[in-house]
Design a protein around this motif. Structure first.
Motif, PDB file in Angstrom:
ATOM      1  N   ILE A 220       0.883  -1.386   0.053  1.00 24.44           N
ATOM      2  CA  ILE A 220       0.094  -0.081   0.044  1.00 24.44           C
ATOM      3  C   ILE A 220       0.976   1.210   0.015  1.00 24.44           C
ATOM      4  CG2 ILE A 220      -1.820   1.364   1.216  1.00 24.44           C
ATOM      5  CD1 ILE A 220      -2.560  -1.278   2.528  1.00 24.44           C
ATOM      6  N   LEU A 221       0.851   1.991  -0.941  1.00 20.31           N
ATOM      7  CA  LEU A 221       1.565   3.530  -1.233  1.00 20.31           C
ATOM      8  C   LEU A 221       0.614   4.515  -0.567  1.00 20.31           C
ATOM      9  CD1 LEU A 221       3.198   3.205  -4.446  1.00 20.31           C
ATOM     10  CD2 LEU A 221       4.158   2.724  -2.418  1.00 20.31           C
ATOM     11  N   PRO A 222       1.064   5.408   0.033  1.00 21.13           N
ATOM     12  CA  PRO A 222       0.224   6.625   0.901  1.00 21.13           C
ATOM     13  C   PRO A 222       0.091   7.538  -0.047  1.00 21.13           C
ATOM     14  CG  PRO A 222       2.520   6.715   1.546  1.00 21.13           C
ATOM     15  CD  PRO A 222       2.502   5.504   0.586  1.00 21.13           C
ATOM     16  N   HIS A 223      -0.954   8.358   0.354  1.00 20.01           N
ATOM     17  CA  HIS A 223      -1.336   9.447  -0.480  1.00 20.01           C
ATOM     18  C   HIS A 223      -1.255   9.364  -1.912  1.00 20.01           C
ATOM     19  CE1 HIS A 223      -0.602  11.314   3.581  1.00 20.01           C
ATOM     20  NE2 HIS A 223       0.316  10.696   3.732  1.00 20.01           N
ATOM     21  N   LEU A 224      -1.811   8.303  -2.597  1.00 25.58           N
ATOM     22  CA  LEU A 224      -2.097   8.320  -3.907  1.00 25.58           C
ATOM     23  C   LEU A 224      -0.259   8.021  -4.513  1.00 25.58           C
ATOM     24  CD1 LEU A 224      -5.034  10.342  -5.051  1.00 25.58           C
ATOM     25  CD2 LEU A 224      -5.000   7.730  -4.619  1.00 25.58           C
ATOM     26  N   GLY A 225       0.429   7.580  -3.781  1.00 26.91           N
ATOM     27  CA  GLY A 225       1.571   7.457  -4.374  1.00 26.91           C
ATOM     28  C   GLY A 225       2.557   8.743  -4.305  1.00 26.91           C
ATOM     29  N   GLY A 226       2.169   9.788  -3.442  1.00 27.62           N
ATOM     30  CA  GLY A 226       2.872  10.873  -3.455  1.00 27.62           C
ATOM     31  C   GLY A 226       3.125  11.489  -4.722  1.00 27.62           C
ATOM     32  N   PHE A 258       1.407  -2.313 -10.685  1.00 25.39           N
ATOM     33  CA  PHE A 258       0.337  -1.738 -10.032  1.00 25.39           C
ATOM     34  C   PHE A 258      -1.024  -2.394  -9.934  1.00 25.39           C
ATOM     35  CE2 PHE A 258       2.132   2.857 -11.163  1.00 25.39           C
ATOM     36  CZ  PHE A 258       3.134   2.600 -10.190  1.00 25.39           C
ATOM     37  N   LYS A 259      -1.014  -3.078 -11.008  1.00 26.52           N
ATOM     38  CA  LYS A 259      -2.363  -3.979 -11.110  1.00 26.52           C
ATOM     39  C   LYS A 259      -2.094  -5.248 -10.464  1.00 26.52           C
ATOM     40  CE  LYS A 259      -3.283  -1.914 -15.762  1.00 26.52           C
ATOM     41  NZ  LYS A 259      -3.510  -2.320 -17.157  1.00 26.52           N
ATOM     42  N   ARG A 260      -0.918  -5.697 -10.120  1.00 30.57           N
ATOM     43  CA  ARG A 260      -0.810  -7.158  -9.580  1.00 30.57           C
ATOM     44  C   ARG A 260      -0.593  -6.937  -7.996  1.00 30.57           C
ATOM     45  NH1 ARG A 260       3.800  -8.076 -12.038  1.00 30.57           N
ATOM     46  NH2 ARG A 260       5.148  -7.399  -9.971  1.00 30.57           N
ATOM     47  N   GLN A 261       0.454  -5.982  -7.614  1.00 30.43           N
ATOM     48  CA  GLN A 261       0.685  -6.076  -6.230  1.00 30.43           C
ATOM     49  C   GLN A 261       0.911  -4.844  -5.267  1.00 30.43           C
ATOM     50  OE1 GLN A 261       5.029  -7.029  -7.512  1.00 30.43           O
ATOM     51  NE2 GLN A 261       5.030  -6.895  -5.443  1.00 30.43           N
ATOM     52  N   ILE A 262       0.159  -3.751  -6.185  1.00 32.19           N
ATOM     53  CA  ILE A 262       0.232  -2.479  -5.371  1.00 32.19           C
ATOM     54  C   ILE A 262      -1.095  -1.721  -5.329  1.00 32.19           C
ATOM     55  CG2 ILE A 262       1.219  -0.031  -5.423  1.00 32.19           C
ATOM     56  CD1 ILE A 262       3.854  -1.280  -6.786  1.00 32.19           C
ATOM     57  N   TRP A 263      -1.323  -1.064  -4.129  1.00 32.86           N
ATOM     58  CA  TRP A 263      -2.468  -0.387  -3.640  1.00 32.86           C
ATOM     59  C   TRP A 263      -2.004   0.808  -3.386  1.00 32.86           C
ATOM     60  CZ3 TRP A 263      -2.088  -5.402  -3.412  1.00 32.86           C
ATOM     61  CH2 TRP A 263      -2.992  -6.120  -4.036  1.00 32.86           C
ATOM     62  N   PHE A 264      -3.355   1.786  -3.573  1.00 30.61           N
ATOM     63  CA  PHE A 264      -3.009   3.246  -2.958  1.00 30.61           C
ATOM     64  C   PHE A 264      -4.142   3.785  -2.053  1.00 30.61           C
ATOM     65  CE2 PHE A 264      -1.530   2.335  -7.210  1.00 30.61           C
ATOM     66  CZ  PHE A 264      -0.330   2.994  -7.339  1.00 30.61           C
ATOM     67  N   ASP A 265      -3.587   4.624  -1.080  1.00 33.47           N
ATOM     68  CA  ASP A 265      -4.565   5.040  -0.052  1.00 33.47           C
ATOM     69  C   ASP A 265      -4.843   6.678  -0.479  1.00 33.47           C
ATOM     70  OD1 ASP A 265      -3.382   7.096   1.657  1.00 33.47           O
ATOM     71  OD2 ASP A 265      -2.151   5.378   2.495  1.00 33.47           O
ATOM     72  N   MET A 266      -5.923   7.065  -0.003  1.00 33.30           N
ATOM     73  CA  MET A 266      -6.396   8.260  -0.672  1.00 33.30           C
ATOM     74  C   MET A 266      -6.271   9.338   0.542  1.00 33.30           C
ATOM     75  SD  MET A 266      -9.780   7.560  -3.197  1.00 33.30           S
ATOM     76  CE  MET A 266     -10.498   6.747  -1.731  1.00 33.30           C
ATOM     77  N   ALA A 267      -5.548   9.208   1.549  1.00 37.12           N
ATOM     78  CA  ALA A 267      -5.257  10.069   2.508  1.00 37.12           C
ATOM     79  C   ALA A 267      -4.726  11.389   2.125  1.00 37.12           C
ATOM     80  CB  ALA A 267      -4.379   9.381   3.701  1.00 37.12           C
ATOM     81  N   GLY A 268      -5.232  12.573   2.864  1.00 41.31           N
ATOM     82  CA  GLY A 268      -4.549  13.887   2.596  1.00 41.31           C
ATOM     83  C   GLY A 268      -5.402  14.532   1.449  1.00 41.31           C
ATOM     84  N   PHE A 269      -4.897  15.380   0.716  1.00 36.17           N
ATOM     85  CA  PHE A 269      -5.458  16.106  -0.363  1.00 36.17           C
ATOM     86  C   PHE A 269      -5.678  15.291  -1.684  1.00 36.17           C
ATOM     87  CE2 PHE A 269      -3.656  18.591   2.984  1.00 36.17           C
ATOM     88  CZ  PHE A 269      -4.852  19.590   3.412  1.00 36.17           C
ATOM     89  N   PHE A 271      -8.250  15.311  -3.368  1.00 40.77           N
ATOM     90  CA  PHE A 271      -9.319  15.898  -4.477  1.00 40.77           C
ATOM     91  C   PHE A 271      -9.159  17.333  -4.222  1.00 40.77           C
ATOM     92  CE2 PHE A 271     -10.911  11.826  -3.373  1.00 40.77           C
ATOM     93  CZ  PHE A 271     -11.493  11.051  -4.589  1.00 40.77           C
ATOM     94  N   PRO A 272      -9.196  18.047  -5.282  1.00 38.04           N
ATOM     95  CA  PRO A 272      -9.876  17.459  -6.683  1.00 38.04           C
ATOM     96  C   PRO A 272      -8.963  17.005  -7.678  1.00 38.04           C
ATOM     97  CG  PRO A 272      -9.746  20.018  -6.705  1.00 38.04           C
ATOM     98  CD  PRO A 272      -9.242  19.482  -5.447  1.00 38.04           C
ATOM     99  N   SER A 273      -7.422  17.447  -7.416  1.00 41.59           N
ATOM    100  CA  SER A 273      -6.730  17.164  -8.663  1.00 41.59           C
ATOM    101  C   SER A 273      -5.662  15.978  -8.661  1.00 41.59           C
ATOM    102  CB  SER A 273      -5.683  18.520  -8.987  1.00 41.59           C
ATOM    103  OG  SER A 273      -5.056  18.619  -7.850  1.00 41.59           O
ATOM    104  N   GLN A 274      -5.151  15.665  -7.330  1.00 41.59           N
ATOM    105  CA  GLN A 274      -4.207  14.734  -7.303  1.00 41.59           C
ATOM    106  C   GLN A 274      -4.856  13.320  -7.796  1.00 41.59           C
ATOM    107  OE1 GLN A 274      -2.622  13.767  -3.402  1.00 41.59           O
ATOM    108  NE2 GLN A 274      -0.825  12.543  -4.187  1.00 41.59           N
ATOM    109  N   ILE A 275      -6.098  12.755  -7.178  1.00 38.90           N
ATOM    110  CA  ILE A 275      -6.598  11.548  -7.919  1.00 38.90           C
ATOM    111  C   ILE A 275      -6.482  11.517  -9.316  1.00 38.90           C
ATOM    112  CG2 ILE A 275      -9.014  12.444  -7.775  1.00 38.90           C
ATOM    113  CD1 ILE A 275      -9.397   9.471  -6.697  1.00 38.90           C
ATOM    114  N   ARG A 276      -6.711  12.732  -9.959  1.00 37.84           N
ATOM    115  CA  ARG A 276      -6.993  12.674 -11.558  1.00 37.84           C
ATOM    116  C   ARG A 276      -5.452  12.276 -12.092  1.00 37.84           C
ATOM    117  NH1 ARG A 276     -11.185  15.751 -10.075  1.00 37.84           N
ATOM    118  NH2 ARG A 276     -12.961  15.681 -11.228  1.00 37.84           N
TER     119      ARG A 276
END
Length: 338
Positions: A220-226, A258-269, A271-276
Motif C-alpha cells: 500500500i502506497l500512501p497519499h496516492l503514491g505521492g 500496479f495492477k498485480r501487487q500495489i494499492w494506494f490510499d487516498m489520505a490527504g488532499f 481531491f480535486p486534482s491529485q486523484i486525476r
C-alpha cells in the motif's frame, strides 16, 4: 446514507510512544507543530461520527527507530507498540487492525520481530520510506523483503523526512545522516517532502529490482503514491536509456505491478486534482484505491473536512458500486475479510 469506510491509513500513539518521541528529539516530528495525543476512545468517537467501520492502525514517522545507532531502544519500542496494537485488536477485532512496526534499519532484529508480530495477529507491516538515510529498496534490506515475500506479506509504506547521505556506502563509511529538506524550519515535511520521499522509494524499489524479485509482497502506497505519477515516464525512460548501476525498468513493467501487487490510499488532499493524476496519468483502476484519514496527525476537524471533499469528488469520477469498492470493498478483499 454514505457507505461505511475502512481506514487503511490511520495512526496510534500510545502514551509510552509519545513519551519516547519527546525524550529522543521528536516532540515535533518531521517539523510538525505538534505530536498529537491519541487514545482508542477518541479514535472510536471519530470513527462512529464519520461512518468509519474499521481502522488499520500504524505508527507514523519517525517510526520506532528514533535515534541512529540505538538499536536496543528500537527493538524494545517496536515490541511494545506491536504488543499494544495486538491487545487492542484482540479486544476490538471488528473496529481495529494494525500494521506491525519493525526496527529498521536493524535487519537482524526485523527478522526476529516478523514472526512474533504475525503470531500476534498483525495485518501486515509498516515501513518508513527511509530510516536515518537507509531507503527501502537498498540492498541491505534484501533479507527483510525476501522474508516478507516468502510469507506473502502486506506492507504499508509511510513517508518520512528525506535524509542524506542516502547511499549505503556513505552511511557505512560513517557519514552522519542529515535532513535533505531545504525548507525545514519553515515548512513541515508532510506538506511537500513526504510526497517527494514517497516518489523516491517507488523508483528505488523498482530500479533496485526489489519489486520484481518479490512478487508476493502486497504494497500500500500512501497519499496516492505521492509525487510519483507525473515523474513515472521520466525515471522509467531514463533508467532504460541511460547506462548506469541501476536496473532499467520499462514503464509497462511498473504499470503491470500496479495492477498485480500495489494499492494506494487516498489520505490527504487527494481531491480535486491529485486523484486525476494517478487515474489518468498511470491508468491505475479504482479497484486499487482505498480510504485513508491520517488521523490523528490530521486532526478530527481536518478528517471531516477532507472526507467532505472526497465524498463530493468521488461522485464526479465513479459510480455508486465503484464508490463502495474504494471506501470499503477493496480493503476488505486485500485484508481477506470478504
Amino acid at each position: 446514507m454514505p457507505p461505511s469506510r475502512i481506514d487503511v491509513h490511520a495512526h496510534f500513539l500510545p502514551s509510552f510512544y509519545q513519551d519516547a518521541c519527546r525524550e529522543h528529539g521528536h516532540a515535533n516530528p518531521d517539523g510538525m507543530p505538534y505530536l498529537p495525543g491519541w487514545s482508542p476512545e477518541e479514535h472510536l468517537e471519530l470513527m462512529d461520527k464519520l461512518g468509519i467501520s474499521k481502522s488499520i492502525l500504524s505508527i507514523s514517522s519517525p517510526g520506532t527507530h528514533l535515534v541512529p545507532g540505538k538499536d536496543e531502544l528500537a527493538r524494545n519500542l517496536s515490541r511494545d507498540v506491536n504488543k499494544y496494537a495486538s491487545d487492542l485488536k484482540k479486544r476490538l477485532p471488528d473496529r481495529f487492525g494494525y500494521f506491525a512496526s519493525l526496527p529498521m534499519p536493524d535487519v537482524e532484529s526485523c527478522l526476529a520481530e516478523i514472526p512474533r508480530a504475525i503470531e500476534e495477529g498483525c495485518d501486515g507491516f509498516v515501513f518508513e520510506t527511509n530510516t536515518h538515510g537507509h531507503y527501502l529498496g537498498d540492498k541491505e534490506f534484501d533479507p527483510v523483503f525476501d522474508e516478507l515475500n516468502r510469507r506473502h506479506a502486506l506492507i504499508f509504506i509511510h513517508p518520512s523526512t528525506p535524509m542524506c547521505p542516502c547511499s549505503p556506502e556513505a552511511l557505512a563509511a560513517g557519514q552522519q545522516p542529515v535532513k535533505a529538506a531545504p525548507f525545514a524550519g519553515r515548512l513541515p515535511q508532510p506538506m511537500l517532502e513526504f510526497l517527494f520521499d514517497t516518489a523516491r522509494v517507488v523508483s528505488n524499489l523498482f530500479m533496485s529490482g526489489t519489486i520484481k524479485r518479490c512478487p508476493n509482497i502486497k504494497i500500500i502506497l500512501p497519499h496516492l503514491g505521492g509525487a510519483f505519477p507525473p515523474l513515472l515516464s521520466r525515471w522509467t525512460g531514463f533508467s532504460s536509456l541511460v547506462p548506469g548501476p541501476w536496473i532499467g525498468v520499462p514503464e509497462s513493467e511498473v504499470l503491470e505491478a500496479f495492477k498485480r501487487q500495489i494499492w494506494f490510499d487516498m489520505a490527504g488532499f487527494a481531491f480535486p486534482s491529485q486523484i486525476r493524476g494517478i487515474l489518468y496519468g498511470t491508468g491505475v483502476p479504482h479497484s486499487r484505491l482505498m480510504y485513508g484519514s491520517d488521523f490523528p496527525f490530521t486532526r478530527a476537524n481536518g478528517v471531516e473536512l477532507l472526507m467532505g471533499q472526497m465524498d463530493s469528488g468521488v461522485k464526479e469520477l465513479f459510480n455508486e458500486e465503484e464508490i463502495e469498492d474504494l471506501y470499503h470493498r477493496n480493503a476488505e478483499k486485500l485484508l481477506g475479510e470478504k
